[in-house]
Design a protein around this motif. Structure first.
Motif, short mmCIF file in Angstrom:
data_model
loop_
_atom_site.label_atom_id
_atom_site.label_comp_id
_atom_site.label_asym_id
_atom_site.label_seq_id
_atom_site.Cartn_x
_atom_site.Cartn_y
_atom_site.Cartn_z
N VAL A 99 0.85 -1.19 0.00
CA VAL A 99 0.00 0.00 0.00
C VAL A 99 0.88 1.24 0.00
O VAL A 99 1.94 1.27 0.64
N SER A 100 0.47 2.23 -0.78
CA SER A 100 1.13 3.53 -0.77
C SER A 100 0.07 4.59 -0.54
O SER A 100 -1.09 4.42 -0.94
N MET A 101 0.45 5.67 0.15
CA MET A 101 -0.53 6.72 0.41
C MET A 101 0.16 8.04 0.72
O MET A 101 1.32 8.08 1.13
N LYS A 102 -0.59 9.09 0.48
CA LYS A 102 -0.22 10.41 0.98
C LYS A 102 -1.19 10.74 2.11
O LYS A 102 -2.36 10.36 2.06
N LEU A 103 -0.68 11.44 3.10
CA LEU A 103 -1.56 11.81 4.20
C LEU A 103 -1.17 13.16 4.77
O LEU A 103 -0.02 13.60 4.66
N THR A 104 -2.16 13.82 5.35
CA THR A 104 -1.95 15.08 6.04
C THR A 104 -2.11 14.85 7.53
O THR A 104 -3.07 14.19 7.96
N MET A 105 -1.19 15.36 8.31
CA MET A 105 -1.21 15.18 9.76
C MET A 105 -1.28 16.54 10.44
O MET A 105 -0.48 17.43 10.15
N LYS A 106 -2.26 16.71 11.32
CA LYS A 106 -2.35 17.92 12.14
C LYS A 106 -1.98 17.57 13.57
O LYS A 106 -2.56 16.66 14.16
N ILE A 107 -1.02 18.30 14.12
CA ILE A 107 -0.53 18.03 15.46
C ILE A 107 -0.88 19.22 16.36
O ILE A 107 -0.49 20.36 16.08
N VAL A 108 -1.63 18.95 17.41
CA VAL A 108 -2.00 19.99 18.39
C VAL A 108 -1.31 19.65 19.70
O VAL A 108 -1.52 18.58 20.28
N SER A 109 -0.46 20.57 20.17
CA SER A 109 0.33 20.32 21.37
C SER A 109 0.51 21.62 22.15
O SER A 109 1.03 22.60 21.60
N MET A 110 0.05 21.63 23.40
CA MET A 110 0.22 22.77 24.30
C MET A 110 -0.27 24.07 23.65
O MET A 110 0.39 25.11 23.71
N GLY A 111 -1.43 23.98 23.00
CA GLY A 111 -2.04 25.16 22.41
C GLY A 111 -1.49 25.55 21.05
O GLY A 111 -2.00 26.49 20.42
N HIS A 112 -0.48 24.85 20.58
CA HIS A 112 0.09 25.15 19.26
C HIS A 112 -0.36 24.09 18.25
O HIS A 112 -0.57 22.93 18.59
N GLU A 113 -0.48 24.51 17.01
CA GLU A 113 -0.93 23.60 15.95
C GLU A 113 0.01 23.69 14.76
O GLU A 113 0.46 24.77 14.39
N ARG A 114 0.36 22.52 14.20
CA ARG A 114 1.15 22.52 12.97
C ARG A 114 0.68 21.38 12.07
O ARG A 114 0.07 20.41 12.53
N THR A 115 1.00 21.52 10.79
CA THR A 115 0.55 20.56 9.78
C THR A 115 1.74 19.95 9.07
O THR A 115 2.71 20.65 8.76
N MET A 116 1.66 18.65 8.82
CA MET A 116 2.68 17.95 8.06
C MET A 116 2.00 17.18 6.92
O MET A 116 0.85 16.77 7.04
N LYS A 117 2.74 17.00 5.82
CA LYS A 117 2.29 16.14 4.73
C LYS A 117 3.34 15.05 4.53
O LYS A 117 4.55 15.34 4.55
N ILE A 118 2.87 13.84 4.35
CA ILE A 118 3.75 12.67 4.36
C ILE A 118 3.35 11.73 3.23
O ILE A 118 2.17 11.63 2.86
N GLN A 119 4.33 11.04 2.68
CA GLN A 119 4.07 9.96 1.72
C GLN A 119 4.72 8.69 2.24
O GLN A 119 5.83 8.74 2.79
N SER A 120 4.02 7.57 2.08
CA SER A 120 4.58 6.31 2.57
C SER A 120 4.33 5.18 1.59
O SER A 120 3.37 5.21 0.81
N TRP A 121 5.22 4.20 1.64
CA TRP A 121 5.11 2.98 0.85
C TRP A 121 5.39 1.82 1.80
O TRP A 121 6.36 1.86 2.58
N SER A 122 4.60 0.76 1.75
CA SER A 122 4.88 -0.39 2.61
C SER A 122 4.52 -1.68 1.90
O SER A 122 3.63 -1.72 1.04
N GLU A 123 5.21 -2.73 2.29
CA GLU A 123 5.01 -4.06 1.70
C GLU A 123 5.09 -5.08 2.83
O GLU A 123 6.13 -5.19 3.50
#
Length: 242
Positions: free
Chosen positions: A36-60
């Motif tokens: 499976v391969s996918m792109k994903l967006t991750m939102k991280i909320v920590s101690m009142g702060h928010e940031r966004t990451m975009k990631i691509q992964s491949w697995s077998e």
């Protein structure tokens, strides 16, 4: 008469164990497929702060995975490789490959509520856990997953609420070695990709830091396509970082 009752009880226990194993195998296959391969967006909320990451992964299978950070710019090109329960990271800014020891599998990945073990899909529930049915409510089944004696896993147990219509999890509760609840994964928005179903929204809630959470939105999911074997070599860390 007592022997008959005991024999019947043992027979029912074996049937339930077999059903639990069947459910967890179907769940695991839904998550992984052949690959499976996918792109994903991750939102991280920590101690009142928010940031966004975009990631691509491949697995077998359960032993090979490659992950690349696409966004934000300061982290772009950081890569991770997991092969046969070993994990490496490449950091472009220092042009260095770092091997991550097994002792760090529980550490947070890139500041999120995901662990290193999660992001590289190191553990297989089929291979590493014994499944037991705790409750059945229509199509919903609650399973308890206990690590096998020789399994190299980081959790004391996992309790999963599974939809047996799509064989997807709705909620996973993770326990530490002292059997204390550590975090909860919530899943929703199940979508079908060919013969597979997968929740496309995940929320990870750490129980010790209730103001923190991580959300993941799975995008562009592709199952059982041709993935180059080059992704699963150590040379991929630098090569595909660009």
């Amino acid at each position: 008469m007592a022997k008959v009752v005991i024999a019947f009880f043992m027979f029912c226990t074996l049937l339930l164990a077999g059903e639990a194993d069947d459910i967890i195998k179907k769940l695991d296959n839904n998550m992984r497929g052949e690959n499976v391969s996918m792109k994903l967006t991750m939102k991280i909320v920590s101690m009142g702060h928010e940031r966004t990451m975009k990631i691509q992964s491949w697995s077998e299978g359960t032993k090979k995975s490659f992950t690349k950070v696409l966004y934000p710019p300061k982290d772009k090109g950081i890569t991770f490789l997991s092969l046969n329960n070993q994990m490496w990271q490449y950091v472009p800014k220092i042009e260095r490959v770092i091997k991550i020891p097994a002792s760090m599998m529980l550490q947070n990945w890139m500041g999120s509520d995901i662990t290193n073990d999660d992001i590289v899909k190191q553990s297989s529930v089929v291979e590493d856990y014994d499944a037991k049915i705790l409750k059945k409510d229509g199509k919903l089944v609650t399973l308890e997953l206990i690590p096998k004696e020789d399994a190299a896993v980081v959790w004391g147990k996992i309790v999963s609420l599974i939809d047996t219509e799509t064989y997807t999890s709705q909620k996973d509760i993770f326990y530490d070695e002292d059997m204390k609840e550590v975090r909860i994964f919530f899943y929703k928005d199940v979508k079908q990709y060919g013969k597979y179903h997968i929740p496309t929204y995940w929320k990870i809630q750490p129980l010790q830091k209730k103001d923190n959470y991580t959300e993941m939105l799975l995008e562009d999911v592709k199952y059982d396509t041709e993935i180059s074997a080059e992704y699963f070599k150590k040379s991929a860390l630098k090569r595909f970082s660009r």
